[in-house]
Design a protein around this motif. Structure first.
Motif, mmCIF file in Angstrom:
data_model
loop_
_atom_site.group_PDB
_atom_site.id
_atom_site.type_symbol
_atom_site.label_atom_id
_atom_site.label_comp_id
_atom_site.label_asym_id
_atom_site.label_seq_id
_atom_site.Cartn_x
_atom_site.Cartn_y
_atom_site.Cartn_z
ATOM 1 N N GLY A 32 92.978 31.953 25.213
ATOM 2 C CA GLY A 32 93.476 30.720 25.820
ATOM 3 C C GLY A 32 94.781 30.244 25.193
ATOM 4 O O GLY A 32 95.231 29.139 25.453
ATOM 5 N N VAL A 33 95.398 31.089 24.371
ATOM 6 C CA VAL A 33 96.704 30.792 23.767
ATOM 7 C C VAL A 33 97.741 31.547 24.582
ATOM 8 O O VAL A 33 97.549 32.727 24.893
ATOM 9 C CB VAL A 33 96.746 31.235 22.288
ATOM 10 C CG1 VAL A 33 98.124 31.031 21.691
ATOM 11 C CG2 VAL A 33 95.692 30.490 21.478
ATOM 12 N N SER A 34 98.835 30.900 24.936
ATOM 13 C CA SER A 34 99.830 31.547 25.793
ATOM 14 C C SER A 34 100.418 32.797 25.140
ATOM 15 O O SER A 34 100.533 32.893 23.916
ATOM 16 C CB SER A 34 100.952 30.578 26.146
ATOM 17 O OG SER A 34 101.818 30.393 25.051
ATOM 18 N N ARG A 35 100.795 33.737 25.990
ATOM 19 C CA ARG A 35 101.416 34.982 25.533
ATOM 20 C C ARG A 35 102.702 34.666 24.769
ATOM 21 O O ARG A 35 103.006 35.279 23.737
ATOM 22 C CB ARG A 35 101.689 35.880 26.734
ATOM 23 C CG ARG A 35 102.178 37.239 26.365
ATOM 24 C CD ARG A 35 102.270 38.134 27.625
ATOM 25 N NE ARG A 35 103.260 39.135 27.419
ATOM 26 C CZ ARG A 35 104.523 39.072 27.835
ATOM 27 N NH1 ARG A 35 104.933 38.049 28.534
ATOM 28 N NH2 ARG A 35 105.371 40.040 27.573
ATOM 29 N N ALA A 36 103.453 33.679 25.256
ATOM 30 C CA ALA A 36 104.702 33.293 24.598
ATOM 31 C C ALA A 36 104.435 32.771 23.188
ATOM 32 O O ALA A 36 105.158 33.124 22.247
ATOM 33 C CB ALA A 36 105.427 32.235 25.432
ATOM 34 N N MET A 37 103.390 31.951 23.021
ATOM 35 C CA MET A 37 103.069 31.418 21.692
ATOM 36 C C MET A 37 102.610 32.534 20.768
ATOM 37 O O MET A 37 102.978 32.559 19.588
ATOM 38 C CB MET A 37 102.006 30.320 21.783
ATOM 39 C CG MET A 37 101.619 29.747 20.428
ATOM 40 S SD MET A 37 102.989 29.125 19.428
ATOM 41 C CE MET A 37 103.286 27.562 20.194
ATOM 42 N N ALA A 50 95.590 25.053 13.025
ATOM 43 C CA ALA A 50 94.222 25.531 12.789
ATOM 44 C C ALA A 50 93.538 25.857 14.105
ATOM 45 O O ALA A 50 92.813 26.852 14.212
ATOM 46 C CB ALA A 50 93.421 24.490 12.024
ATOM 47 N N VAL A 51 93.770 25.035 15.125
ATOM 48 C CA VAL A 51 93.132 25.258 16.421
ATOM 49 C C VAL A 51 93.615 26.579 17.026
ATOM 50 O O VAL A 51 92.806 27.381 17.502
ATOM 51 C CB VAL A 51 93.391 24.070 17.374
ATOM 52 C CG1 VAL A 51 92.912 24.374 18.778
ATOM 53 C CG2 VAL A 51 92.708 22.810 16.837
ATOM 54 N N LEU A 52 94.923 26.818 16.996
ATOM 55 C CA LEU A 52 95.454 28.075 17.550
ATOM 56 C C LEU A 52 94.932 29.284 16.779
ATOM 57 O O LEU A 52 94.510 30.274 17.372
ATOM 58 C CB LEU A 52 96.983 28.072 17.545
ATOM 59 C CG LEU A 52 97.669 27.213 18.593
ATOM 60 C CD1 LEU A 52 99.183 27.311 18.464
ATOM 61 C CD2 LEU A 52 97.242 27.609 19.988
ATOM 62 N N LEU A 53 94.975 29.199 15.437
ATOM 63 C CA LEU A 53 94.480 30.325 14.641
ATOM 64 C C LEU A 53 92.984 30.529 14.859
ATOM 65 O O LEU A 53 92.505 31.664 14.882
ATOM 66 C CB LEU A 53 94.770 30.118 13.155
ATOM 67 C CG LEU A 53 96.202 30.401 12.728
ATOM 68 C CD1 LEU A 53 96.372 30.132 11.236
ATOM 69 C CD2 LEU A 53 96.616 31.816 13.054
ATOM 70 N N GLY A 54 92.229 29.445 15.028
ATOM 71 C CA GLY A 54 90.800 29.553 15.324
ATOM 72 C C GLY A 54 90.554 30.285 16.627
ATOM 73 O O GLY A 54 89.689 31.158 16.715
ATOM 74 N N ARG A 55 91.323 29.954 17.652
ATOM 75 C CA ARG A 55 91.183 30.629 18.951
ATOM 76 C C ARG A 55 91.550 32.110 18.858
ATOM 77 O O ARG A 55 90.863 32.965 19.404
ATOM 78 C CB ARG A 55 92.080 29.960 19.995
ATOM 79 C CG ARG A 55 91.602 28.626 20.450
ATOM 80 C CD ARG A 55 92.558 28.073 21.469
ATOM 81 N NE ARG A 55 92.167 26.768 21.932
ATOM 82 C CZ ARG A 55 92.905 26.015 22.720
ATOM 83 N NH1 ARG A 55 94.080 26.464 23.138
ATOM 84 N NH2 ARG A 55 92.469 24.842 23.090
#
Length: 187
Positions: A32-37, A50-55
């Protein structure tokens, strides 16, 4: 987070994705994290929260502590306090320290300090492969597990139920410190 840890984390994330034969698009779909990110993180152009790394770590079948320990080059049996990898979320100030000597082993211990007023939420799939307990060391934590709120004080220990979206919230004026114990679920 130091520049060397940021660069190592970017390389570790990229290596973990490639070792699972995942394209950035496939990881984006799973996490659920964008390809660009994902591209920005892997190139070291963005410092992830933390949320992005968790995902991302959940989509790779890893815990956040495994990801950070691999970035630190962690493969040890003794973890001296001074050598335990610490990571701070640039958005909330949430600080997590990988206490366990070997990340990815049968048991992981992670010490967390959540600043006053901070909140971190994770999707249910973050917990899909882990048994998870939270032991409050200092302060008070509001832990939301699905639709259930748990008010936890120093000394309280909560074992999570089936995977559900979860939120760690510090609604007080003081930081809260807690220990997270994780074991892998049998598959």
């Amino acid at each position: 987070m130091s520049d060397s840890l940021s660069a190592s984390l970017a390389a570790t994330l990229s290596a973990a994705r490639r070792s699972r034969a995942l394209s950035a698009s496939a990881l984006a779909e799973r996490s659920g994290v964008s390809r660009a990110m994902i591209g920005k993180i892997e190139r070291g152009e963005a410092q992830p929260t933390a949320v992005l790394l968790g995902r991302l770590s959940a989509a790779l079948g890893m815990t956040l502590s495994e990801l950070v320990a691999r970035a630190e080059g962690g493969d040890r049996r003794l973890a001296r306090a001074a050598d335990q990898p610490t990571w701070t979320d640039p958005e909330t100030g949430y600080r997590r320290r990988a206490v366990s000597p070997i990340s990815g082993g049968p048991l992981e211990l992670v010490e967390v300090e959540l600043p006053a007023g901070a909140e971190i939420s994770y999707a249910a799939d973050t917990y899909a492969f882990r048994h998870h307990q939270i032991w409050i060391l200092e302060g008070r934590l509001l832990f939301r597990e699905g639709d259930t709120d748990h008010e936890l004080d120093a000394g309280d220990c909560l074992q999570l139920g089936p995977p559900a979206p979860c939120t760690y919230a510090n609604t007080t004026r003081e930081p809260v410190r807690y220990l997270v114990a994780l074991t892998k679920r049998a598959t």
